[in-house]
Design a protein around this motif. Structure first.
Motif, PDB file in Angstrom:
ATOM      1  N   ASP A   1      -9.001   6.817   7.607  1.00 27.16           N
ATOM      2  CA  ASP A   1      -9.606   7.123   6.310  1.00 27.16           C
ATOM      3  C   ASP A   1     -10.343   8.462   6.383  1.00 27.16           C
TER       4      ASP A   1
ATOM      5  N   LYS B   1      -5.284   4.779   3.078  1.00 28.34           N
ATOM      6  CA  LYS B   1      -6.034   4.061   2.059  1.00 28.34           C
ATOM      7  C   LYS B   1      -7.497   3.916   2.504  1.00 28.34           C
TER       8      LYS B   1
ATOM      9  N   ARG C   1      -8.959   2.167   5.912  1.00 22.42           N
ATOM     10  CA  ARG C   1      -7.974   2.093   6.984  1.00 22.42           C
ATOM     11  C   ARG C   1      -8.415   2.960   8.167  1.00 22.42           C
TER      12      ARG C   1
ATOM     13  N   ASP D   1       0.802  -1.223   0.000  1.00 23.95           N
ATOM     14  CA  ASP D   1       0.000   0.000   0.000  1.00 23.95           C
ATOM     15  C   ASP D   1       0.833   1.271   0.000  1.00 23.95           C
ATOM     16  N   HIS D   2       2.042   1.217   0.574  1.00 21.67           N
ATOM     17  CA  HIS D   2       2.808   2.455   0.753  1.00 21.67           C
ATOM     18  C   HIS D   2       4.231   2.395   0.196  1.00 21.67           C
TER      19      HIS D   2
END
Length: 358
Positions: free
Chosen positions: A57, A51, A54, A39-40
């Motif tokens: 968010d 994301k 998460r 994701d990162h």
């Protein structure tokens, strides 16, 4: 001793914590490192947006989540009152934070409300308890994350530091061991703001403060943990039953400087000491990174973040310790520029630094 000014170090400690908090907003609480990298990316270098789905968010890169928001509430209170005023801080919680909560985790400013704050909200709002009855049993670093403001403010007054930090901790966390470890961390931070080094000798300096009764920790040994001198040196009976929380930093510092003890790469400190949220996982990792990278703020906070798990708290605590060592002037400008409301936060941190030096 540090060559920077005390005011600069105090401001550096506060801004270092806020930067660490904001760095954790996007990649917070990934316990699967493969998922974190997916994701990162392979190495997080800056503020990131969470994301979808998460924990935080809806927040933007560079924003603060709830831990940072509460830290800023205490910072405002201390600056505006000229010192710690518990009634004023509790009023702010009652009026500004608690009305935004409903007792569930994924609610409230910052996108997530921690266990200790939820428990305090329930006791205060639902049960009508006084602030003397709101402390719960969470074993996490949430009290440290705000009380580090007091560690910086009272760096030159260890007794006042310990009194205010422990009292503030008890508002939300009442376990004696957690209060002791939280107070000890802030004592360490205060020493760094005062100009001492995070090294093998720091714990001895803290124990000297115990022996002079400036710190409320119980101790029975004589110098360098030697057997007690029954007649010449009576035990110091402090509020906290053991001084061990004051001894941890120097043992970790010694390990960080020992070539036979290697953690490579340094972000794997999260695996060595554990990824979870509890104080006893978080503090050794923060002490390690803050010793290994005492002159390199960027490396310290990025290794804290890239270790996954409760990386936000790890980066907050590490950022405060290294910020206190390098001072505000030693924090890379890009981290200050990318932090939401940076100008206002810098103003507050500098004012706290000014009063800390008085």
């Amino acid at each position: 001793m540090s060559s920077s000014t005390l005011s600069d170090r105090a401001a550096g400690a506060v801004m270092g914590a806020l930067i660490g908090e904001a760095l954790g907003v996007g990649p917070h609480w990934y316990y699967d490192l493969a998922e974190l990298r997916r994701d990162h990316g392979s190495w997080i270098t800056d503020y990131t947006t969470p994301k979808p789905g998460r924990y935080h968010d809806g927040l933007k890169a560079g924003a603060l989540s709830q831990a940072g928001i509460i830290l800023v509430m205490l910072l405002h209170s201390v600056v505006e009152q000229g010192g710690y005023d518990e009634a004023d801080f509790c009023r702010r919680l009652d009026e500004d934070l608690f009305p935004q909560l409903d007792g569930t985790p994924k609610n409230g400013p910052g996108g997530y409300t921690s266990q200790s704050i939820r428990e305090a909200w329930k006791k205060r709002v639902k049960e009508g308890a006084s602030w003397r009855e709101t402390g719960g049993q969470a074993d996490t670093t949430e009290a440290i994350e705000r009380a580090l403001v007091l560690g910086a403010r009272y760096a030159l007054d260890p007794k006042r530091l310990a009194e205010t930090v422990s009292a503030n901790c008890l508002l939300t966390q009442s376990d004696e061991a957690i209060v002791a470890m939280s107070t000890a961390y802030c004592c360490v931070l205060g020493q760094l703001v005062a100009g001492e080094r995070l090294d093998e000798q720091l714990s001895d300096k803290l124990m000297d403060l115990v022996k002079s009764r400036a710190l409320p920790f119980h101790a029975v040994t004589s110098g360098h943990l030697q057997p007690p001198k029954s007649d010449a040196e009576p035990a110091r009976a402090g509020h906290f039953s053991s001084p061990d929380a004051l001894l941890t930093p120097s043992y970790i510092a010694e390990a960080a400087g020992d070539p036979d003890v290697q953690i490579e790469p340094a972000w794997k400190v999260s695996i060595v000491y554990g990824m979870p949220c509890a104080v006893y996982h978080q503090l050794p990792a923060a002490y390690y990174l803050a010793t290994r990278f005492r002159d390199d703020f960027e490396s310290a906070v990025l290794h804290a973040i890239n270790g996954g798990g409760q990386n936000q708290a790890r980066a907050m605590l590490t950022g405060a310790l290294v910020g206190a060592q390098v001072g505000l002037a030693g924090i890379p400008q890009r981290f200050l520029d990318g932090l939401e409301d940076s100008a206002e936060l810098l103003k507050l941190a500098r004012e706290l630094g000014r009063t800390a030096g008085q």
